[in-house]
Design an enzyme around this catalytic site. Structure first.
Site, mmCIF file in Angstrom:
data_model
loop_
_atom_site.group_PDB
_atom_site.id
_atom_site.type_symbol
_atom_site.label_atom_id
_atom_site.label_comp_id
_atom_site.label_asym_id
_atom_site.label_seq_id
_atom_site.Cartn_x
_atom_site.Cartn_y
_atom_site.Cartn_z
ATOM 1 N N ASP A 57 0.799 -1.161 -0.028
ATOM 2 C CA ASP A 57 0.082 -0.156 0.124
ATOM 3 C C ASP A 57 1.108 1.388 -0.076
ATOM 4 O OD1 ASP A 57 -2.404 1.938 0.738
ATOM 5 O OD2 ASP A 57 -3.288 -0.240 0.977
ATOM 6 N N SER B 108 -6.619 3.969 -2.038
ATOM 7 C CA SER B 108 -6.823 2.466 -1.730
ATOM 8 C C SER B 108 -7.932 1.794 -2.154
ATOM 9 C CB SER B 108 -6.357 2.170 -0.249
ATOM 10 O OG SER B 108 -5.141 2.777 0.142
ATOM 11 N N HIS C 277 -10.174 13.359 -1.244
ATOM 12 C CA HIS C 277 -11.528 13.276 -0.242
ATOM 13 C C HIS C 277 -12.602 14.083 -0.785
ATOM 14 C CE1 HIS C 277 -9.687 10.887 2.953
ATOM 15 N NE2 HIS C 277 -8.494 11.659 2.507
ATOM 16 N N ARG D 240 -3.277 18.821 3.479
ATOM 17 C CA ARG D 240 -2.585 17.498 3.492
ATOM 18 C C ARG D 240 -2.552 16.926 2.023
ATOM 19 N NH1 ARG D 240 -1.927 13.344 7.325
ATOM 20 N NH2 ARG D 240 -2.206 11.026 6.722
ATOM 21 N N ASP D 241 -3.769 17.187 1.262
ATOM 22 C CA ASP D 241 -3.490 16.735 -0.069
ATOM 23 C C ASP D 241 -3.311 18.132 -1.061
ATOM 24 O OD1 ASP D 241 -4.310 14.211 0.501
ATOM 25 O OD2 ASP D 241 -6.486 14.681 0.865
ATOM 26 N N ARG E 26 -8.600 19.337 9.492
ATOM 27 C CA ARG E 26 -8.975 17.933 9.159
ATOM 28 C C ARG E 26 -8.518 17.056 9.898
ATOM 29 N NH1 ARG E 26 -6.512 15.725 3.450
ATOM 30 N NH2 ARG E 26 -6.873 13.576 4.737
ATOM 31 N N ARG F 274 -9.997 8.382 11.322
ATOM 32 C CA ARG F 274 -10.556 7.220 10.585
ATOM 33 C C ARG F 274 -10.080 6.090 11.423
ATOM 34 N NH1 ARG F 274 -6.710 6.736 5.273
ATOM 35 N NH2 ARG F 274 -4.682 7.120 6.294
ATOM 36 N N ARG G 275 -14.884 10.509 -0.813
ATOM 37 C CA ARG G 275 -13.900 9.270 -0.095
ATOM 38 C C ARG G 275 -14.324 9.069 1.202
ATOM 39 N NH1 ARG G 275 -7.300 8.431 -0.083
ATOM 40 N NH2 ARG G 275 -7.508 6.981 2.030
ATOM 41 N N ALA G 276 -14.516 7.683 1.273
ATOM 42 C CA ALA G 276 -15.261 7.042 2.562
ATOM 43 C C ALA G 276 -14.540 6.999 3.976
ATOM 44 C CB ALA G 276 -15.632 5.539 2.337
ATOM 45 N N ASP G 277 -13.040 6.806 3.952
ATOM 46 C CA ASP G 277 -12.495 6.472 5.133
ATOM 47 C C ASP G 277 -12.467 7.454 6.413
ATOM 48 O OD1 ASP G 277 -10.701 7.815 3.931
ATOM 49 O OD2 ASP G 277 -8.983 6.494 4.267
ATOM 50 N N ARG G 278 -12.464 8.667 5.854
ATOM 51 C CA ARG G 278 -12.426 9.630 7.019
ATOM 52 C C ARG G 278 -13.829 10.311 7.244
ATOM 53 N NH1 ARG G 278 -7.825 10.934 9.042
ATOM 54 N NH2 ARG G 278 -5.764 10.255 7.647
ATOM 55 N N ASP H 99 1.823 3.505 2.883
ATOM 56 C CA ASP H 99 0.514 4.398 2.967
ATOM 57 C C ASP H 99 0.294 4.955 4.317
ATOM 58 O OD1 ASP H 99 -1.383 5.631 1.612
ATOM 59 O OD2 ASP H 99 -2.758 4.543 2.648
ATOM 60 N N HIS I 250 1.595 8.741 5.419
ATOM 61 C CA HIS I 250 0.696 9.705 5.599
ATOM 62 C C HIS I 250 1.011 10.625 6.643
ATOM 63 C CE1 HIS I 250 -2.293 9.406 2.560
ATOM 64 N NE2 HIS I 250 -2.836 8.135 2.824
ATOM 65 N N ASP J 30 -1.395 -0.260 -4.791
ATOM 66 C CA ASP J 30 -2.529 0.222 -5.062
ATOM 67 C C ASP J 30 -2.345 1.729 -5.846
ATOM 68 O OD1 ASP J 30 -1.750 0.852 -2.824
ATOM 69 O OD2 ASP J 30 -3.821 0.674 -1.756
ATOM 70 N N HIS J 31 -1.373 2.511 -5.172
ATOM 71 C CA HIS J 31 -1.148 4.001 -5.521
ATOM 72 C C HIS J 31 0.343 4.174 -4.882
ATOM 73 C CE1 HIS J 31 -1.830 4.694 -1.466
ATOM 74 N NE2 HIS J 31 -3.169 3.993 -1.446
ATOM 75 N N HIS K 174 -1.083 10.890 -1.276
ATOM 76 C CA HIS K 174 -0.841 10.160 -2.417
ATOM 77 C C HIS K 174 -0.092 10.713 -3.603
ATOM 78 C CE1 HIS K 174 -4.325 7.437 -1.081
ATOM 79 N NE2 HIS K 174 -3.356 7.573 -0.037
#
Length: 566
Positions: free
Chosen positions: A30, A83, A142, A172-173, A208, A215, A288-291, A432, A436, A473-474, A503
C-alpha cells in the site's frame, strides 16, 4: 457445481500454456509507487533488498503500471489514486467510474437531484436547514470544491432556502495555507446565493486532522470536536466571519491547515449561526469514505457510545456516497456506488479456487470488501478464508512504523505452507499509513518492515514451488516532499522542507516470479498504458485460466518454447 458455473457463464477456459495447481501469492504494497532516487524517496532510502532484487533480477518480469486517473476510473489523470479505487480495480479486472467521477457524472447529468438520497434530504428544505459538512479543498482525494459549488447551486435551485456549510481545512492533499483561497471562493459563492434570497452561510470549521476526519476509530475525540462545533454550536473559538477565523487561528504557534482548532461562527449577540437541529438535513460531501465513516456513525446510529453527543438531533442525513457497504452506512446517499459485477474473486470461486485473504485492520476491507467489488462476505465460504490482524489503536503510525507487517506476512506464510489455498492475498500497509504522517524517518523504517514482510511471503512461495505477484495500489512513500513546478523541494521560512503527506500520481511496480512460474512467462511489451485493472486477468492466467473477454487484457504472455534471457 461445475455444471452450474458453466451454465451461469462463470466457467473459465483453461489457459493453453499455463497449468493449474500452483499456489499464487498476491502481495499488495500500500502506498508504494515508483519515483527517481531522491533523499525524499523513502522507498529508495530504505533498506529493501527483497524488492530491489525483484526490480533488478528479471527485467522481463518487472514493470510499471498506472494506479491513478482514468486507469482506475477517476475523472482525469490529475486525480490521485487511493486504496479503495485501487483495490476495486485490482480485483475487478475492469475499469469502473469511481469516487469523484461518479459524483461528477451525477452532478453533470442532474441525476443526483432525481435520486432517492436527494429526495430524502429535500423533505427538510421547507422548514429546516441544509447542512453541508466536508473538506474544503481541490485535492481530489477526499473532496473537491467545485463539486461543493455545484451542490450548493443545485440544492438552492431545488428548494433549499437555508444552507449552512461546515468546513474542514486541508493542508494535507494540497499546500498548507491554501485554505484562505478556498474560503474566499466559497464566501463569494455564498454571497451570490444570498443575493438570490437564500440564507447561506458558513457555520463552523476546523482542521481535518483535528476536527471530524479521523479514521479507523483511532481517536473519537477528533469526531467529538467536530460534533460539538457542527451539531451543538460549541467550540473554544468564536468568530463572526470564517475568513477572519482561519487567518487568525493560522497565526498560532505551529499552526497549519491540517490541525486548525475548531471554531464556530456567531452573530452579533454571540449566538451560533448554524447548529444542527431537529428537522434539518445533513450531507457529508466528501466522496472518499475512510474519513467520513466515524461521523456517519455519530449522525446515524441510535445506540452510539463512543462519546457523549449531548443531544442527538432528528435529522435527514445522506452521504455524498455510501461510505461503508458492509455496514450500509449511511443508509441514504446522493450518488450510488459503482455496480461492480463479475469480479475475479467471484470467477475464481466459481472455478474451485481456494482463497485466503489477510491484512491488518486498517486495510482489511481492501483485500476483501473492495477487492470483491464492494461486496461483503464470502462468495463461497467453503473455498474462502479472510483473516484480520488487529491494528494498533491509539498509537500514531510514525510511532509504530513497523505496524503489523510481520504478523500479516507470517499468517500468509502459514496459509501458503498449509497447502489448503490456491491463492493467498495480502495487503502490507506501511508505505501508505506511515507515509501519511509525513515523518520521513518513520516511513523509511516502515518501508524496510514491508520489504521484510515480502521476503517472508516469497520464501514460503519458493518452498512450495508456487508463483508470486507483487504490486501496489497507489503511490505515497516514494515522494515525501512538496515540490515547486521545477521539482525542487519547497522549504518554509526556516529552511525546513515541507513534507508531502498525500498520495502521488506515480506509477506502481508489478513483479511476477517463483519456481512455479512457467519459464516462458514474461510481461508483454504492447501494453504501455496498462493499469491496475490489468492485474486480475494476469492473476487468472497464473491460476491456469484464460480471463473473460470483458476484462482488461492480461499483462503476461507465454512463449511456446521456454523463454531464454538474451
Amino acid at each position: 457445481m461445475a455444471r452450474r458455473a458453466e451454465e451461469a457463464g462463470w466457467k473459465l477456459a483453461d489457459h493453453p500454456r499455463l497449468g493449474k495447481g500452483k499456489v499464487v501469492g498476491v502481495v499488495v504494497l500500500d502506498g508504494w509507487g515508483e519515483a527517481p532516487p531522491d533523499p525524499f524517496n523513502c522507498i529508495h532510502v530504505a533498506d529493501t533488498p527483497t524488492l530491489d532484487a525483484l526490480k533488478k533480477g528479471s527485467p522481463e518480469r518487472w514493470r510499471l503500471i498506472k494506479a491513478h486517473g482514468t486507469a482506475v476510473g477517476l475523472p482525469t489523470d490529475d486525480d490521485m489514486g487511493n486504496s479503495e479505487v485501487g483495490h476495486n480495480a485490482l480485483g475487478a479486472g475492469q475499469i469502473y467510474a469511481q469516487g469523484a467521477k461518479l459524483v461528477d457524472m451525477a452532478l453533470a447529468s442532474g441525476k443526483i437531484y432525481e435520486g432517492e438520497g436527494f429526495k430524502y434530504i429535500q423533505k427538510s428544505f421547507e422548514t429546516g436547514t441544509l447542512h453541508l459538512i466536508g473538506l474544503l479543498s481541490d485535492g481530489g482525494v477526499h473532496s473537491r470544491i467545485d463539486q461543493l459549488q455545484l451542490l450548493l447551486k443545485g440544492a438552492s435551485e431545488h428548494g433549499a432556502k437555508r444552507i449552512r456549510v461546515h468546513i474542514l481545512t486541508d493542508g494535507r492533499d494540497v499546500l498548507d495555507g491554501s485554505s484562505v483561497t478556498f474560503l474566499e471562493t466559497l464566501e463569494n459563492d455564498l454571497a451570490k446565493l444570498q443575493e438570490m434570497g437564500v440564507d447561506a452561510r458558513i457555520a463552523s470549521g476546523g482542521g481535518r486532522m483535528y476536527v471530524t476526519m479521523d479514521r479507523y476509530e483511532n481517536d473519537w475525540q477528533v469526531v467529538k470536536r467536530g460534533w460539538d462545533a457542527q451539531v451543538l454550536g460549541e467550540a473554544p473559538h468564536k468568530f463572526q466571519n470564517a475568513l477572519e477565523a482561519v487567518k487568525k487561528l493560522r497565526e498560532g504557534p505551529k499552526a497549519n491547515d491540517q490541525y486548525l482548532p475548531p471554531f464556530v461562527i456567531v452573530d452579533e449577540s454571540g449566538k451560533p449561526v448554524g447548529p444542527i437541529l431537529d428537522g434539518d438535513a445533513v450531507v457529508t460531501f466528501n466522496f472518499r469514505a475512510d474519513r467520513m465513516v466515524m461521523l456517519a456513525k455519530a449522525l446515524e446510529c441510535e445506540n452510539f457510545d463512543k462519546f457523549d453527543r449531548v443531544r442527538f438531533p432528528k435529522i435527514r442525513y445522506a452521504g455524498m456516497l455510501q461510505y461503508d457497504g458492509e455496514l450500509k452506512l449511511p443508509s441514504h446517499y446522493l450518488v450510488a456506488p459503482p455496480e461492480i459485477e463479475r469480479t475475479s474473486g467471484e470467477y475464481l470461486a466459481n472455478n474451485g479456487i481456494h482463497t485466503y485473504a489477510c491484512s491488518e485492520t486498517v486495510k482489511f476491507g481492501h483485500v476483501t470488501f473492495f477487492w470483491n467489488g464492494n461486496r461483503s462476505g464470502y462468495f463461497n465460504p467453503n473455498l474462502e478464508k479472510y483473516e484480520e490482524i488487529p491494528s494498533d489503536t491509539g498509537i500514531p503510525f510514525n510511532i509504530q512504523p513497523k505496524m503489523k507487517a510481520r504478523e500479516v506476512a507470517e499468517k500468509a506464510r502459514d496459509a501458503i505452507l498449509s497447502n489448503k489455498f490456491d491463492q493467498v492475498r495480502v495487503n502490507i500497509a506501511n508505505g501508505d499509513m506511515v507515509g501519511h504522517t509525513g515523518d520521513l524517518e518513520a516511513t523509511i523504517i516502515g518501508c524496510k518492515a514491508a520489504d521484510e514482510a515480502v521476503k517472508i511471503i516469497l520464501d514460503a512461495v519458493e518452498q512450495v514451488g508456487g508463483i508470486f505477484v507483487v504490486t501496489a495500489d497507489h503511490g505515497n512513500a516514494e515522494d515525501m516532499v512538496k515540490r515547486d513546478k521545477s521539482g525542487k523541494p519547497i522549504r518554509d521560512r526556516n529552511g525546513n522542507v515541507q513534507p508531502l503527506t498525500s498520495h502521488t500520481l506515480n506509477p506502481v511496480p508489478i513483479a511476477i516470479g517463483g519456481p512455479g512460474l512457467a519459464s516462458g512467462a514474461r510481461f508483454r511489451e504492447d501494453l504501455q498504458d496498462a493499469g491496475l485493472a490489468n492485474v486480475a486477468a494476469t492473476v487468472m492466467n497464473l491460476h491456469g485460466f484464460e480471463a473473460p473477454n470483458h476484462y482488461e487484457p492480461t499483462l503476461i504472455e507465454v512463449s511456446a518454447a521456454p523463454y531464454l534471457k538474451s
